[in-house]
Design a protein around this motif. Structure first.
Motif, PDB file in Angstrom:
ATOM      1  N   VAL A  13      -9.547  -1.111   4.432  1.00 35.75           N
ATOM      2  CA  VAL A  13      -9.457  -1.311   5.875  1.00 35.75           C
ATOM      3  C   VAL A  13      -8.593  -0.178   6.457  1.00 35.75           C
ATOM      4  O   VAL A  13      -8.868   0.342   7.518  1.00 35.75           O
ATOM      5  CB  VAL A  13      -8.815  -2.691   6.186  1.00 35.75           C
ATOM      6  CG1 VAL A  13      -8.796  -2.942   7.689  1.00 35.75           C
ATOM      7  CG2 VAL A  13      -9.562  -3.803   5.466  1.00 35.75           C
ATOM      8  N   PHE A  14      -7.554   0.175   5.717  1.00 36.21           N
ATOM      9  CA  PHE A  14      -6.625   1.240   6.115  1.00 36.21           C
ATOM     10  C   PHE A  14      -6.108   1.008   7.538  1.00 36.21           C
ATOM     11  O   PHE A  14      -6.099   1.909   8.371  1.00 36.21           O
ATOM     12  CB  PHE A  14      -7.285   2.627   5.994  1.00 36.21           C
ATOM     13  CG  PHE A  14      -7.826   2.907   4.620  1.00 36.21           C
ATOM     14  CD1 PHE A  14      -6.957   3.013   3.539  1.00 36.21           C
ATOM     15  CD2 PHE A  14      -9.184   3.053   4.386  1.00 36.21           C
ATOM     16  CE1 PHE A  14      -7.433   3.237   2.253  1.00 36.21           C
ATOM     17  CE2 PHE A  14      -9.680   3.278   3.108  1.00 36.21           C
ATOM     18  CZ  PHE A  14      -8.805   3.381   2.035  1.00 36.21           C
ATOM     19  N   HIS A  18      -0.716   3.685   5.749  1.00 32.59           N
ATOM     20  CA  HIS A  18       0.679   3.840   5.291  1.00 32.59           C
ATOM     21  C   HIS A  18       0.728   4.510   3.920  1.00 32.59           C
ATOM     22  O   HIS A  18      -0.312   4.781   3.302  1.00 32.59           O
ATOM     23  CB  HIS A  18       1.371   2.481   5.292  1.00 32.59           C
ATOM     24  CG  HIS A  18       0.648   1.418   4.508  1.00 32.59           C
ATOM     25  ND1 HIS A  18       0.472   1.476   3.148  1.00 32.59           N
ATOM     26  CD2 HIS A  18       0.043   0.261   4.909  1.00 32.59           C
ATOM     27  CE1 HIS A  18      -0.172   0.406   2.734  1.00 32.59           C
ATOM     28  NE2 HIS A  18      -0.464  -0.341   3.788  1.00 32.59           N
ATOM     29  N   HIS A  21      -1.396   3.176   1.126  1.00 32.61           N
ATOM     30  CA  HIS A  21      -2.804   3.574   1.228  1.00 32.61           C
ATOM     31  C   HIS A  21      -2.983   5.015   0.735  1.00 32.61           C
ATOM     32  O   HIS A  21      -3.914   5.320  -0.001  1.00 32.61           O
ATOM     33  CB  HIS A  21      -3.288   3.486   2.683  1.00 32.61           C
ATOM     34  CG  HIS A  21      -3.428   2.094   3.197  1.00 32.61           C
ATOM     35  ND1 HIS A  21      -3.017   1.724   4.446  1.00 32.61           N
ATOM     36  CD2 HIS A  21      -3.943   0.973   2.636  1.00 32.61           C
ATOM     37  CE1 HIS A  21      -3.276   0.439   4.638  1.00 32.61           C
ATOM     38  NE2 HIS A  21      -3.836  -0.039   3.557  1.00 32.61           N
ATOM     39  N   LYS A  49     -11.041 -10.660   6.922  1.00 30.33           N
ATOM     40  CA  LYS A  49      -9.571 -10.700   6.980  1.00 30.33           C
ATOM     41  C   LYS A  49      -8.991 -11.053   8.337  1.00 30.33           C
ATOM     42  O   LYS A  49      -7.782 -11.152   8.486  1.00 30.33           O
ATOM     43  CB  LYS A  49      -9.010  -9.304   6.648  1.00 30.33           C
ATOM     44  CG  LYS A  49      -9.174  -8.844   5.230  1.00 30.33           C
ATOM     45  CD  LYS A  49      -8.663  -7.427   5.070  1.00 30.33           C
ATOM     46  CE  LYS A  49      -7.273  -7.354   4.532  1.00 30.33           C
ATOM     47  NZ  LYS A  49      -6.887  -6.000   4.095  1.00 30.33           N
ATOM     48  N   GLY A  96      -7.171  -0.806  -5.917  1.00 27.85           N
ATOM     49  CA  GLY A  96      -5.879  -1.145  -6.508  1.00 27.85           C
ATOM     50  C   GLY A  96      -6.013  -2.384  -7.388  1.00 27.85           C
ATOM     51  O   GLY A  96      -6.997  -3.125  -7.284  1.00 27.85           O
ATOM     52  N   ASP A  98      -4.691  -5.129  -7.137  1.00 32.88           N
ATOM     53  CA  ASP A  98      -4.690  -6.379  -6.365  1.00 32.88           C
ATOM     54  C   ASP A  98      -6.137  -6.518  -5.930  1.00 32.88           C
ATOM     55  O   ASP A  98      -6.587  -5.783  -5.082  1.00 32.88           O
ATOM     56  CB  ASP A  98      -3.824  -6.213  -5.106  1.00 32.88           C
ATOM     57  CG  ASP A  98      -4.305  -5.072  -4.231  1.00 32.88           C
ATOM     58  OD1 ASP A  98      -4.493  -3.954  -4.760  1.00 32.88           O
ATOM     59  OD2 ASP A  98      -4.520  -5.276  -3.016  1.00 32.88           O
ATOM     60  N   ARG A 123      -1.512  -0.689  -7.602  1.00 32.31           N
ATOM     61  CA  ARG A 123      -1.134  -0.855  -6.197  1.00 32.31           C
ATOM     62  C   ARG A 123       0.307  -0.381  -6.009  1.00 32.31           C
ATOM     63  O   ARG A 123       1.147  -0.546  -6.898  1.00 32.31           O
ATOM     64  CB  ARG A 123      -1.252  -2.344  -5.824  1.00 32.31           C
ATOM     65  CG  ARG A 123      -0.911  -2.646  -4.381  1.00 32.31           C
ATOM     66  CD  ARG A 123      -1.078  -4.134  -4.091  1.00 32.31           C
ATOM     67  NE  ARG A 123      -0.535  -4.471  -2.794  1.00 32.31           N
ATOM     68  CZ  ARG A 123      -1.229  -4.429  -1.656  1.00 32.31           C
ATOM     69  NH1 ARG A 123      -2.497  -4.075  -1.669  1.00 32.31           N
ATOM     70  NH2 ARG A 123      -0.669  -4.744  -0.514  1.00 32.31           N
ATOM     71  N   THR A 124       0.605   0.197  -4.872  1.00 27.30           N
ATOM     72  CA  THR A 124       1.955   0.709  -4.606  1.00 27.30           C
ATOM     73  C   THR A 124       2.858  -0.405  -4.079  1.00 27.30           C
ATOM     74  O   THR A 124       2.486  -1.118  -3.138  1.00 27.30           O
ATOM     75  CB  THR A 124       1.881   1.859  -3.582  1.00 27.30           C
ATOM     76  OG1 THR A 124       1.003   2.837  -4.114  1.00 27.30           O
ATOM     77  CG2 THR A 124       3.249   2.474  -3.336  1.00 27.30           C
ATOM     78  N   VAL A 127       5.086  -1.738   0.218  1.00 32.18           N
ATOM     79  CA  VAL A 127       4.584  -1.326   1.529  1.00 32.18           C
ATOM     80  C   VAL A 127       3.175  -1.885   1.696  1.00 32.18           C
ATOM     81  O   VAL A 127       2.364  -1.843   0.780  1.00 32.18           O
ATOM     82  CB  VAL A 127       4.600   0.217   1.705  1.00 32.18           C
ATOM     83  CG1 VAL A 127       3.828   0.933   0.638  1.00 32.18           C
ATOM     84  CG2 VAL A 127       4.104   0.626   3.082  1.00 32.18           C
ATOM     85  N   THR A 129       0.199  -3.344   5.029  1.00 33.35           N
ATOM     86  CA  THR A 129      -0.071  -3.575   6.450  1.00 33.35           C
ATOM     87  C   THR A 129       0.625  -4.862   6.881  1.00 33.35           C
ATOM     88  O   THR A 129       1.212  -4.938   7.963  1.00 33.35           O
ATOM     89  CB  THR A 129      -1.591  -3.664   6.685  1.00 33.35           C
ATOM     90  OG1 THR A 129      -2.165  -2.433   6.248  1.00 33.35           O
ATOM     91  CG2 THR A 129      -1.920  -3.910   8.138  1.00 33.35           C
ATOM     92  N   LYS A 329      -1.226 -13.655   3.853  1.00 36.09           N
ATOM     93  CA  LYS A 329      -1.203 -12.399   3.109  1.00 36.09           C
ATOM     94  C   LYS A 329       0.116 -12.242   2.342  1.00 36.09           C
ATOM     95  O   LYS A 329       0.133 -11.741   1.224  1.00 36.09           O
ATOM     96  CB  LYS A 329      -1.407 -11.264   4.108  1.00 36.09           C
ATOM     97  CG  LYS A 329      -1.844  -9.948   3.543  1.00 36.09           C
ATOM     98  CD  LYS A 329      -3.287  -9.923   3.075  1.00 36.09           C
ATOM     99  CE  LYS A 329      -3.530  -8.863   2.016  1.00 36.09           C
ATOM    100  NZ  LYS A 329      -3.343  -7.500   2.462  1.00 36.09           N
TER     101      LYS A 329
HETATM  102  N1  CTP Z   1      -3.402  -0.322  -1.651  1.00 38.28           N
HETATM  103  C1  CTP Z   1      -2.426   0.086  -2.580  1.00 38.28           C
HETATM  104  N2  CTP Z   1      -1.112  -0.150  -2.327  1.00 38.28           N
HETATM  105  C2  CTP Z   1      -0.722  -0.786  -1.199  1.00 38.28           C
HETATM  106  C3  CTP Z   1      -1.677  -1.204  -0.246  1.00 38.28           C
HETATM  107  C4  CTP Z   1      -3.032  -0.952  -0.504  1.00 38.28           C
HETATM  108  O1  CTP Z   1      -2.768   0.660  -3.621  1.00 38.28           O
HETATM  109  N3  CTP Z   1       0.571  -1.031  -1.018  1.00 38.28           N
HETATM  110  C5  CTP Z   1      -4.816  -0.057  -1.946  1.00 38.28           C
HETATM  111  C6  CTP Z   1      -5.661  -1.315  -2.123  1.00 38.28           C
HETATM  112  O2  CTP Z   1      -5.527  -1.819  -3.443  1.00 38.28           O
HETATM  113  C7  CTP Z   1      -7.046  -0.783  -1.833  1.00 38.28           C
HETATM  114  C8  CTP Z   1      -6.798   0.305  -0.796  1.00 38.28           C
HETATM  115  O3  CTP Z   1      -5.398   0.591  -0.837  1.00 38.28           O
HETATM  116  O4  CTP Z   1      -7.591  -0.189  -2.993  1.00 38.28           O
HETATM  117  C9  CTP Z   1      -7.197  -0.106   0.588  1.00 38.28           C
HETATM  118  O5  CTP Z   1      -6.516  -1.304   0.927  1.00 38.28           O
HETATM  119  P1  CTP Z   1      -6.888  -2.130   2.241  1.00 38.28           P
HETATM  120  O6  CTP Z   1      -8.247  -2.662   2.144  1.00 38.28           O
HETATM  121  O7  CTP Z   1      -6.633  -1.307   3.412  1.00 38.28           O
HETATM  122  O8  CTP Z   1      -5.992  -3.358   2.340  1.00 38.28           O
HETATM  123  P2  CTP Z   1      -4.913  -4.080   1.542  1.00 38.28           P
HETATM  124  O9  CTP Z   1      -5.081  -4.011   0.087  1.00 38.28           O
HETATM  125  O10 CTP Z   1      -4.882  -5.456   2.070  1.00 38.28           O
HETATM  126  O11 CTP Z   1      -3.657  -3.306   2.033  1.00 38.28           O
HETATM  127  P3  CTP Z   1      -2.572  -3.958   2.924  1.00 38.28           P
HETATM  128  O12 CTP Z   1      -1.910  -4.997   2.082  1.00 38.28           O
HETATM  129  O13 CTP Z   1      -1.714  -2.809   3.240  1.00 38.28           O
HETATM  130  O14 CTP Z   1      -3.258  -4.553   4.126  1.00 38.28           O
END
Ligand code: CTP
Length: 347
Positions: A13-14, A18, A21, A49, A96, A98, A123-124, A127, A129, A329
């Motif tokens: 979704v980005f 951050h 991402h 979401k 990631g 997760d 996953r990092t 940090v 969204t 979340k």
């Molecule tokens: N991602 C990551 N580390 C984070 C946040 C996201 O590695 N701290 C990775 C996710 O695993 C995914 C990609 O970034 O492969 C895009 O994530 P996204 O769909 O934007 O959403 P979320 O995983 O829900 O990220 P957030 O929790 O920030 O909303």
């Protein structure tokens, strides 16, 4: 015979892009030779979401600025298919560790995993969204006089780890070459939005090498008030280093540009966006006084900013929806850190 290049597809979704991402996109790039990044379309995101803070156009524009993306595909489905991978010419999908689930709780990547076309990276930590929405929501509630309610979303100190290795991975390992036109632009560069990306693009177009000065947290609060910055200095440094227009950064740069730094960095032109040149502090002498005297100062006019205040308004207008989304979340994230934290190493 030439070896076939491995194409990786990473999607997301980005929303409020951050450092987590960017670190995801960076790791995904390492899993193959070429990286295609998919930005999930608004409708697909709403279904899976709930509302995103930035729309498809804004989110795509920012992903396009990431230096590890070879191609950006906009308006992609939240659940990617084998057909999509084949259609765009990607060998594998990456995500990631997760894993993402759709609105019915089904793993979005199950079909791709069955076909053995899935790659996973770490996953990092610290940090997300959700975390950023929490920080903005907290400021919004305080501004509405709801101090007590805001405590719940009070940002816990960022757990994002600035290791030397990670910093090295984000750096460009470049210095200006003799005779290159060296541009300098400074600012807080808080929560990323299209206005910031556009300013960096315009600044880079003025020369060959772009240095970006990033104010420390204290300077930022002095200029823009106690709720600035939302992102820590470290988070802002990682964001800016991920942008393709940026060659290097000055971490904790001085508010007032002086002659020493102009000489030390070999700066040939200082640039400022028209919207920031009037925002100097009461009683402060012009921060651009020296470059103006040296006649190396120029301005740009970047596209409109999606300021923190605008983002806060977007959140507060749909407060209940965001609170519900945040709580859901947050639980998922806590669970991830408890169960998967040590599952794999970052690449
Ligand atoms: N991602 C990551 N580390 C984070 C946040 C996201 O590695 N701290 C990775 C996710 O695993 C995914 C990609 O970034 O492969 C895009 O994530 P996204 O769909 O934007 O959403 P979320 O995983 O829900 O990220 P957030 O929790 O920030 O909303």
């Amino acid at each position: 015979m030439e070896n076939k290049q491995i194409v990786i597809y990473v999607d997301g979704v980005f929303d409020i892009i951050h450092s987590g991402h960017f670190n995801a996109i960076r790791q995904a790039k390492k899993l193959g030779d070429k990286l295609y990044v998919g930005v999930n379309g608004d409708e697909s995101v709403i279904k899976a979401k709930g509302p995103a803070l930035m729309n498809n156009e804004e989110r795509t524009y920012m992903v396009e600025a990431c230096k590890w993306a070879d191609k950006v595909i906009t308006d992609t489905p939240y659940t990617p298919s084998i057909e999509l991978l084949d259609q765009i010419g990607a060998d594998y999908s990456a995500h990631g560790d997760d894993m993402a689930v759709d609105e019915s709780g089904v793993d979005c990547y199950s079909e791709i995993k069955k076909a053995h076309r899935m790659k996973v990276f770490k996953r990092t930590e610290g940090v997300s969204t959700t975390d950023l929405i929490g920080r903005l929501l907290s400021i919004g509630l305080i501004k509405e006089g709801l101090e007590k309610e805001a405590q719940i979303y009070k940002p816990i100190a960022s757990k994002f780890l600035t290791t030397g290795w990670r910093l090295k991975e984000f750096c460009n390992d470049k210095i200006p070459k003799p005779n290159q036109k060296v541009i300098y632009i400074d600012g807080v560069w808080d929560v990323l939005h299209p206005g910031i990306i556009h300013a960096l693009e315009l600044a880079k177009s003025k020369g060959d090498f772009l240095f970006v000065g990033i104010y420390d947290n204290e300077t930022s609060s002095q200029i823009y008030g106690k709720y600035s910055p939302v992102l820590s200095l470290q988070e802002r440094v990682f964001n800016i280093l991920a942008i393709k227009y940026v060659d290097d950064v000055v971490i904790g740069s001085p508010r007032k540009i002086n002659e020493d730094m102009i000489k030390s960095l070999g700066i040939t032109q200082v640039i400022a966006d028209e919207s920031v040149i009037d925002s100097s502090l009461v009683g402060e002498s012009d921060p651009y006084e020296i470059p103006k005297q040296l006649k190396i100062f120029d301005t740009i006019k970047a596209r409109e900013a999606v300021t923190n205040d605008i983002l806060i308004r977007r959140i507060v207008e749909r407060k209940n929806e965001y609170i519900e989304k945040y709580q859901k979340k947050q639980k998922k994230e806590e669970n991830y850190y408890l169960t998967q934290k040590e599952a794999m190493a970052e690449i």
